[in-house]
Design a protein around this motif. Structure first.
Motif, PDB file in Angstrom:
ATOM      1  N   HIS A  56      30.757   6.675 -41.207  1.00  0.00           N
ATOM      2  CA  HIS A  56      29.674   5.832 -41.733  1.00  0.00           C
ATOM      3  C   HIS A  56      28.387   6.628 -41.955  1.00  0.00           C
ATOM      4  CE1 HIS A  56      31.695   1.897 -41.266  1.00  0.00           C
ATOM      5  NE2 HIS A  56      32.277   2.450 -40.208  1.00  0.00           N
ATOM      6  N   CYS A  57      28.457   7.956 -41.857  1.00  0.00           N
ATOM      7  CA  CYS A  57      27.227   8.739 -41.975  1.00  0.00           C
ATOM      8  C   CYS A  57      26.620   8.650 -43.372  1.00  0.00           C
ATOM      9  CB  CYS A  57      27.483  10.194 -41.593  1.00  0.00           C
ATOM     10  SG  CYS A  57      28.637  11.057 -42.681  1.00  0.00           S
ATOM     11  N   GLN A  58      27.428   8.273 -44.379  1.00  0.00           N
ATOM     12  CA  GLN A  58      26.875   8.094 -45.724  1.00  0.00           C
ATOM     13  C   GLN A  58      26.185   6.748 -45.864  1.00  0.00           C
ATOM     14  OE1 GLN A  58      26.841  10.652 -47.855  1.00  0.00           O
ATOM     15  NE2 GLN A  58      27.897  11.793 -46.206  1.00  0.00           N
ATOM     16  N   GLN A  59      26.291   5.935 -44.844  1.00  0.00           N
ATOM     17  CA  GLN A  59      25.586   4.660 -44.778  1.00  0.00           C
ATOM     18  C   GLN A  59      24.662   4.705 -43.551  1.00  0.00           C
ATOM     19  OE1 GLN A  59      29.504   2.567 -44.750  1.00  0.00           O
ATOM     20  NE2 GLN A  59      28.529   1.243 -46.308  1.00  0.00           N
ATOM     21  N   PRO A  60      23.502   5.370 -43.693  1.00  0.00           N
ATOM     22  CA  PRO A  60      22.648   5.712 -42.542  1.00  0.00           C
ATOM     23  C   PRO A  60      22.299   4.544 -41.632  1.00  0.00           C
ATOM     24  CG  PRO A  60      21.883   6.828 -44.512  1.00  0.00           C
ATOM     25  CD  PRO A  60      22.938   5.859 -44.949  1.00  0.00           C
ATOM     26  N   ARG A  61      22.020   3.383 -42.197  1.00  0.00           N
ATOM     27  CA  ARG A  61      21.621   2.273 -41.332  1.00  0.00           C
ATOM     28  C   ARG A  61      22.797   1.788 -40.478  1.00  0.00           C
ATOM     29  NH1 ARG A  61      16.589   1.036 -42.363  1.00  0.00           N
ATOM     30  NH2 ARG A  61      15.710   1.520 -44.412  1.00  0.00           N
ATOM     31  N   ARG A  62      23.954   1.743 -41.074  1.00  0.00           N
ATOM     32  CA  ARG A  62      25.140   1.387 -40.298  1.00  0.00           C
ATOM     33  C   ARG A  62      25.408   2.443 -39.218  1.00  0.00           C
ATOM     34  NH1 ARG A  62      30.374  -1.524 -42.576  1.00  0.00           N
ATOM     35  NH2 ARG A  62      29.436  -3.554 -43.052  1.00  0.00           N
ATOM     36  N   PHE A  63      25.285   3.703 -39.639  1.00  0.00           N
ATOM     37  CA  PHE A  63      25.526   4.781 -38.691  1.00  0.00           C
ATOM     38  C   PHE A  63      24.565   4.690 -37.512  1.00  0.00           C
ATOM     39  CE2 PHE A  63      24.726   9.030 -37.006  1.00  0.00           C
ATOM     40  CZ  PHE A  63      26.016   9.469 -36.742  1.00  0.00           C
ATOM     41  N   ARG A  64      23.293   4.354 -37.771  1.00  0.00           N
ATOM     42  CA  ARG A  64      22.320   4.269 -36.680  1.00  0.00           C
ATOM     43  C   ARG A  64      22.647   3.132 -35.724  1.00  0.00           C
ATOM     44  NH1 ARG A  64      16.050   4.166 -38.185  1.00  0.00           N
ATOM     45  NH2 ARG A  64      16.444   1.950 -38.561  1.00  0.00           N
ATOM     46  N   ARG A  65      23.183   2.047 -36.263  1.00  0.00           N
ATOM     47  CA  ARG A  65      23.551   0.929 -35.383  1.00  0.00           C
ATOM     48  C   ARG A  65      24.696   1.342 -34.454  1.00  0.00           C
ATOM     49  NH1 ARG A  65      24.547  -4.328 -38.853  1.00  0.00           N
ATOM     50  NH2 ARG A  65      24.544  -5.286 -36.775  1.00  0.00           N
ATOM     51  N   LEU A  66      25.645   2.105 -34.984  1.00  0.00           N
ATOM     52  CA  LEU A  66      26.729   2.595 -34.144  1.00  0.00           C
ATOM     53  C   LEU A  66      26.212   3.629 -33.142  1.00  0.00           C
ATOM     54  CD1 LEU A  66      29.484   3.063 -36.889  1.00  0.00           C
ATOM     55  CD2 LEU A  66      29.286   1.179 -35.252  1.00  0.00           C
ATOM     56  N   TYR A  67      25.332   4.488 -33.604  1.00  0.00           N
ATOM     57  CA  TYR A  67      24.741   5.517 -32.738  1.00  0.00           C
ATOM     58  C   TYR A  67      23.984   4.867 -31.580  1.00  0.00           C
ATOM     59  CZ  TYR A  67      22.059   9.709 -31.460  1.00  0.00           C
ATOM     60  OH  TYR A  67      21.494  10.772 -30.801  1.00  0.00           O
ATOM     61  N   GLU A  68      23.270   3.783 -31.883  1.00  0.00           N
ATOM     62  CA  GLU A  68      22.517   3.086 -30.833  1.00  0.00           C
ATOM     63  C   GLU A  68      23.456   2.581 -29.746  1.00  0.00           C
ATOM     64  OE1 GLU A  68      19.312  -0.592 -30.288  1.00  0.00           O
ATOM     65  OE2 GLU A  68      20.490  -0.426 -32.131  1.00  0.00           O
ATOM     66  N   GLY A  69      24.620   2.077 -30.157  1.00  0.00           N
ATOM     67  CA  GLY A  69      25.589   1.619 -29.157  1.00  0.00           C
ATOM     68  C   GLY A  69      26.072   2.753 -28.282  1.00  0.00           C
ATOM     69  N   LEU A  70      26.406   3.892 -28.894  1.00  0.00           N
ATOM     70  CA  LEU A  70      26.854   5.051 -28.120  1.00  0.00           C
ATOM     71  C   LEU A  70      25.761   5.540 -27.176  1.00  0.00           C
ATOM     72  CD1 LEU A  70      28.680   7.116 -30.910  1.00  0.00           C
ATOM     73  CD2 LEU A  70      29.754   5.770 -29.089  1.00  0.00           C
ATOM     74  N   LEU A  71      24.514   5.598 -27.673  1.00  0.00           N
ATOM     75  CA  LEU A  71      23.397   6.071 -26.849  1.00  0.00           C
ATOM     76  C   LEU A  71      23.154   5.130 -25.668  1.00  0.00           C
ATOM     77  CD1 LEU A  71      20.988   8.065 -26.506  1.00  0.00           C
ATOM     78  CD2 LEU A  71      19.626   6.416 -27.838  1.00  0.00           C
TER      79      LEU A  71
END
Length: 529
Positions: free
Chosen positions: A111-126
């Motif tokens: 999802h890295c080509q969809q930055p906002r989606r990627f950030r939502r997933l990243y927030e969960g991991l963090l």
């Protein structure tokens, strides 16, 4: 002025504790509550909180595991928040399943080509990474630790990507300012700042990352601060001890308590001729119990040679407590304490027999004292309720002192006063038996003070003798013998008379010694020369 570490523990106390109970329970229900708390803390909308409910998160973790990561975005996002959660019912953790973890991270990267989606997933991991329950038994395996480090590196490598998206939430800015949180030593910056007296970085990071007080980052900060303190010079190190003792008893640092204590006592023992550190002594005895009892070996094993130092401190404190607090005339007459304190390092064991007034007292100070005596505490029976006995074992000699004024001390051979069978109580008749015990009165004799006479009986060659009797015979040996055997000695030679020892001829050992010294026996009067 409050020290930096004291300020740290004080600040942590103000940070939300709501995760503590939930994280402590290794059950699916406990995890559900924990994940809901995480969602409330990190989420900003009611829809997000609802979608991250515990049951749905557990279901998402199982689907990612069972479907090889081929799941929809919503399920993937829920699994990201649960990547560090242990499913008790399944005994499963994604971090320990490297194949599943790789699939999960690959799915997130897609999802890295969809930055906002990627950030939502990243927030969960963090979120999951920063709130992981690292003290859980499941977290200690090599597989899980390796998985956790893989997750950390993934988060670290993708920081730039989430920071490129505008607008940035507060937690993204915090990661930029405190990049070390995702480093191999996340507490270093905060620990160094705290030791230097600057608590702002830690507080700011905790607030902006919206971390609970139970986050492992707080523990890493304490570890780092302690490591720095241990490297300071003796005086600077000692100034930080009280604050670390305060931190060690915080519930959130329970898993670090023994590590903190071991480091503190070993470092303190390295100080040349270290003075007694009462707060450190009390903390260790409270946690690990009596240091000279074999049954407490497991708790004290890591303290090494410092254990004997603390044992000496405890004996010295108990001697003080007995002669100045429990004794009838302790506050007015400190002579007994001053005498026996010099022998605390010779005492290989001590016992305390407490009268009913002290044994059953609910006074907080007395209750604390009894806890310090644990394992060597006896109920003193057959005497006044206010009387207590202090039993000192020094090699083959046992000396018993009493707290009531006017009581003589008693000396025994160790074999004549077995204490192992005393269990929980001992009577006054056992401690005042003559024979085999010998009275030792707190009164001078033939120019010697009682302290000098006691010292001679204890075989103390260091004792200084201030008075010398005016006689033409080797009176010190005779005086020692008389005192040790509780024999009244009368010296009339200055008036042209004899030296008398008032005792009969019933004891063959005494008869043999006095005969060798040239004494004669007169029935009804004793031995003379």
């Amino acid at each position: 002025m409050m020290s930096p570490i004291s300020a740290l523990t004080s600040s942590l106390a103000k940070i939300n504790h709501e995760l503590l109970a939930a994280w402590a329970s290794p059950t699916a229900e406990g995890m559900a509550k924990a994940t809901e708390a995480i969602a409330r803390r990190f989420g900003s909308s009611s829809r997000r909180s609802s979608s991250l409910s515990g049951d749905r998160m557990i279901e998402a973790i199982r689907r990612v595991r069972d479907q090889n990561g081929d799941v929809d975005f919503r399920t993937l996002r829920r699994a990201c928040y649960g990547v560090t959660l242990h499913l008790a019912s399944d005994d499963y953790l994604i971090l320990g399943d490297h194949a599943c973890l790789n699939m999960l991270l690959a799915a997130v990267s897609s999802h890295c080509q969809q930055p906002r989606r990627f950030r939502r997933l990243y927030e969960g991991l963090l979120t999951s990474y920063l709130t992981a329950e690292r003290t859980g038994r499941w977290f200690g395996t090599q597989l899980v630790r390796a998985g956790n480090d893989q997750l950390r590196k993934f988060l670290q490598e993708n920081v730039d990507l989430i920071q490129s998206i505008e607008p940035s939430p507060e937690w993204v800015g915090a990661l930029a300012d405190y990049a070390g949180v995702l480093g191999a030593d996340p507490g270093d910056r905060f620990g160094a700042a705290w030791i230097a007296g600057d608590k702002a970085p830690f507080q700011d990071a905790m607030q902006r990352l919206r971390l609970p007080g139970t986050s492992w980052l707080a523990g890493e900060t304490i570890r780092s601060a302690l490591e720095i303190a241990l490297s300071l010079d003796h005086q600077a190190f000692a100034t930080h001890i009280p604050a670390f003792l305060e931190a060690a008893v915080e519930p959130r640092f329970q898993h670090l308590r023994d590590d903190i204590y071991v480091d503190l006592i070993k470092r303190y023992a390295a100080i040349p001729s270290p003075p007694v550190h009462a707060p450190l002594r009390d903390a260790l005895v409270s946690a690990w119990k009596n240091p000279w009892l074999d049954r407490n070996d497991p708790a004290w094993s890591r303290a090494g040679a410092a254990r004997s130092m603390v044992a000496g401190w405890l004996k010295l404190d108990l001697i003080h407590q007995f002669f100045e607090v429990l004794s009838e005339d302790g506050r007015q007459d400190k002579s007994r304490f001053e005498f026996w304190r010099k022998y605390h390092d010779r005492m290989d064991d001590v016992y305390f027999a407490l009268g009913s007034r002290t044994y059953w007292s609910t006074n907080p100070d007395i209750e604390k004292l009894r806890r310090s005596m644990d394992g060597r505490l006896l109920n003193f029976t057959g005497s006044e309720s206010s009387n207590n006995a202090f039993i000192m074992c020094m090699g083959d000699i046992v000396v018993v002192e009493f707290s009531k004024k006017g009581n003589a001390a008693y000396r025994y051979r160790r074999s004549d006063l077995p204490l192992q069978d005393a269990k929980q109580a001992i009577s006054v008749s056992r401690l005042k038996r003559e024979p085999p015990g010998k009275q030792m009165r707190h009164a001078g004799n033939n120019g010697y003070s009682w302290q000098e006479l006691f010292a001679r009986v204890l075989g103390d060659q260091r004792a200084a003798f201030s008075a010398k009797p005016q006689t033409g015979v080797a009176l010190p040996d005779i005086t020692d013998f008389a005192f040790a055997n509780a024999i009244a000695l009368e010296d009339h030679r200055s008036k042209g008379g004899n030296l008398w020892l008032r005792i009969d001829d019933a004891d063959p050992d005494i008869v043999r010694q006095l005969s060798q010294w040239g004494f004669n026996y007169r029935a009804g009067r004793g031995w003379w020369r």
